[in-house]
Design an enzyme around this catalytic site. Structure first.
Site, PDB file in Angstrom:
ATOM      1  N   ALA A  72       2.853   0.569   9.940  1.00  0.00           N
ATOM      2  CA  ALA A  72       3.940  -0.242  10.498  1.00  0.00           C
ATOM      3  C   ALA A  72       4.002  -1.607   9.835  1.00  0.00           C
ATOM      4  O   ALA A  72       5.084  -2.105   9.489  1.00  0.00           O
ATOM      5  CB  ALA A  72       3.750  -0.394  12.011  1.00  0.00           C
ATOM      6  N   SER A 109       0.855  -1.179   0.000  1.00  0.00           N
ATOM      7  CA  SER A 109       0.000   0.000   0.000  1.00  0.00           C
ATOM      8  C   SER A 109       0.891   1.228   0.000  1.00  0.00           C
ATOM      9  O   SER A 109       2.081   1.153   0.328  1.00  0.00           O
ATOM     10  CB  SER A 109      -0.879  -0.010   1.262  1.00  0.00           C
ATOM     11  OG  SER A 109      -1.425   1.250   1.532  1.00  0.00           O
ATOM     12  N   GLY A 145      -3.010   1.814  -5.614  1.00  0.00           N
ATOM     13  CA  GLY A 145      -3.417   3.150  -5.190  1.00  0.00           C
ATOM     14  C   GLY A 145      -4.786   3.101  -4.543  1.00  0.00           C
ATOM     15  O   GLY A 145      -5.102   2.170  -3.798  1.00  0.00           O
ATOM     16  N   TYR A 191      -1.282   0.212  10.760  1.00  0.00           N
ATOM     17  CA  TYR A 191      -1.315  -0.317   9.391  1.00  0.00           C
ATOM     18  C   TYR A 191      -0.031   0.047   8.656  1.00  0.00           C
ATOM     19  O   TYR A 191       0.567  -0.792   7.964  1.00  0.00           O
ATOM     20  CB  TYR A 191      -2.540   0.245   8.669  1.00  0.00           C
ATOM     21  CG  TYR A 191      -2.745  -0.278   7.270  1.00  0.00           C
ATOM     22  CD1 TYR A 191      -3.228  -1.567   7.052  1.00  0.00           C
ATOM     23  CD2 TYR A 191      -2.491   0.520   6.155  1.00  0.00           C
ATOM     24  CE1 TYR A 191      -3.435  -2.051   5.774  1.00  0.00           C
ATOM     25  CE2 TYR A 191      -2.704   0.053   4.871  1.00  0.00           C
ATOM     26  CZ  TYR A 191      -3.172  -1.234   4.681  1.00  0.00           C
ATOM     27  OH  TYR A 191      -3.376  -1.711   3.415  1.00  0.00           O
ATOM     28  N   ILE A 214      -8.368   2.180  -4.525  1.00  0.00           N
ATOM     29  CA  ILE A 214      -9.150   1.188  -5.255  1.00  0.00           C
ATOM     30  C   ILE A 214     -10.626   1.273  -4.861  1.00  0.00           C
ATOM     31  O   ILE A 214     -10.960   1.297  -3.675  1.00  0.00           O
ATOM     32  CB  ILE A 214      -8.627  -0.237  -4.982  1.00  0.00           C
ATOM     33  CG1 ILE A 214      -7.108  -0.292  -5.155  1.00  0.00           C
ATOM     34  CG2 ILE A 214      -9.326  -1.241  -5.890  1.00  0.00           C
ATOM     35  CD1 ILE A 214      -6.611   0.125  -6.513  1.00  0.00           C
TER      36      ILE A 214
END
Length: 211
Positions: free
Chosen positions: A94, A79, A125, A92, A127
Site C-alpha cells: 500500500a 519496490s 529488485g 508495505y 538486493i
C-alpha cells in the site's frame, strides 16, 4: 530522527540546508516493512504509512524550494511491491503504490509549473543487503537459486546514482528482477495472480507458521 513524525522530517531538511547550504539531490530510501498476513491492525498500518509514504512527501515538499533553485533531482526508491500486490506484505504494498501515484502526479505538476526538478522513480529488485539476507534466511524460505541471483548493494547504489544523474523518470535495477513481471502483470492480471499464488506457498511457509 523519527521518520514517523512529520516535525522530524521538516527538521531534517532544515538541518541539511544549514549544514550544506542547499540541496542538489534528495534520495528517499528509508523504509519500514513487515512480513505478515493482514490482521486488521489499523494503528500499525498508519505507522508504516507515515514512515514509508507521508515522510517521503514531507521531505520532498520541504526540500522542493532548494531543489528548484538548484535545478535538482528527487529519487524515490520504491519496490516491486509498488507494481503489484504481494501476499504477506499488504501494508508495505500500500505504501509503495501510494508513492508511485503521488510522485508521478507531482512530476506532472512540476512540468506544468516549468520547475526544472527531476523525479526518478527507482525500482530495485532482490538486493543482497545484510537486512535483506537476514529476512530471507530467517522469515522466508527462499530457494537457493533465488538467493544466488541477489543483486549487489554497491551495484544497486551505483545504478541509482547513474539514473538520477541522467534524470530518468523511472529506472529498474536489476531490470530482469522487476520489469518482465511488471509487463506480464499489465498484460494479464489473471496470469500474474496465478503465478504469485503458485509461488507464495514456497516462500511464505515460515510466515504462516509464525502467525
Amino acid at each position: 530522527m523519527d521518520m514517523a513524525e512529520v516535525n522530524d522530517t521538516e527538521k531534517l531538511i532544515e538541518k541539511a540546508e544549514k549544514i550544506l547550504g542547499g540541496l542538489d539531490y534528495l534520495v528517499l530510501n528509508h523504509a519500514l516493512y513487515y512480513w505478515e498476513f493482514w490482521d486488521g491492525n489499523i494503528e500499525k498500518l498508519q505507522n508504516i504509512m507515515n514512515v514509508n509514504f507521508v515522510s517521503f512527501v514531507s521531505l520532498a515538499s520541504k526540500a522542493l524550494p532548494m531543489l528548484t533553485k538548484a535545478n535538482g533531482s528527487i529519487v524515490v526508491v520504491s519496490s516491486s511491491a509498488g507494481l503489484y500486490g504481494t501476499p504477506a506484505m499488504s501494508s508495505y504494498c500500500a505504501t509503495k503504490h501510494a508513492l508511485g501515484g503521488f510522485f508521478e502526479a507531482l512530476r506532472q505538476e512540476l512540468i506544468w509549473k516549468k520547475a526544472n526538478v527531476a523525479i526518478t522513480y527507482f525500482i530495485p529488485g532482490f538486493i543482497g543487503s545484510e537486512g535483506g539476507l537476514s529476512i530471507i534466511q530467517g522469515q522466508l524460505k527462499m530457494p537457493d537459486i533465488v538467493i544466488s541471483q541477489l543483486a549487489s548493494p554497491d551495484r544497486t547504489a551505483l545504478a541509482l546514482v547513474k539514473s538520477a544523474a541522467a534524470r530518468k523518470s523511472i529506472a529498474y535495477y536489476p531490470w530482469i528482477h522487476t520489469r518482465p513481471f511488471e509487463t506480464l502483470h499489465t498484460v494479464s492480471h489473471e496470469l500474474a495472480d496465478f503465478i504469485i499464488s503458485q509461488l507464495s506457498p514456497v516462500y511464505l511457509i515460515r510466515v504462516a507458521e509464525s502467525q
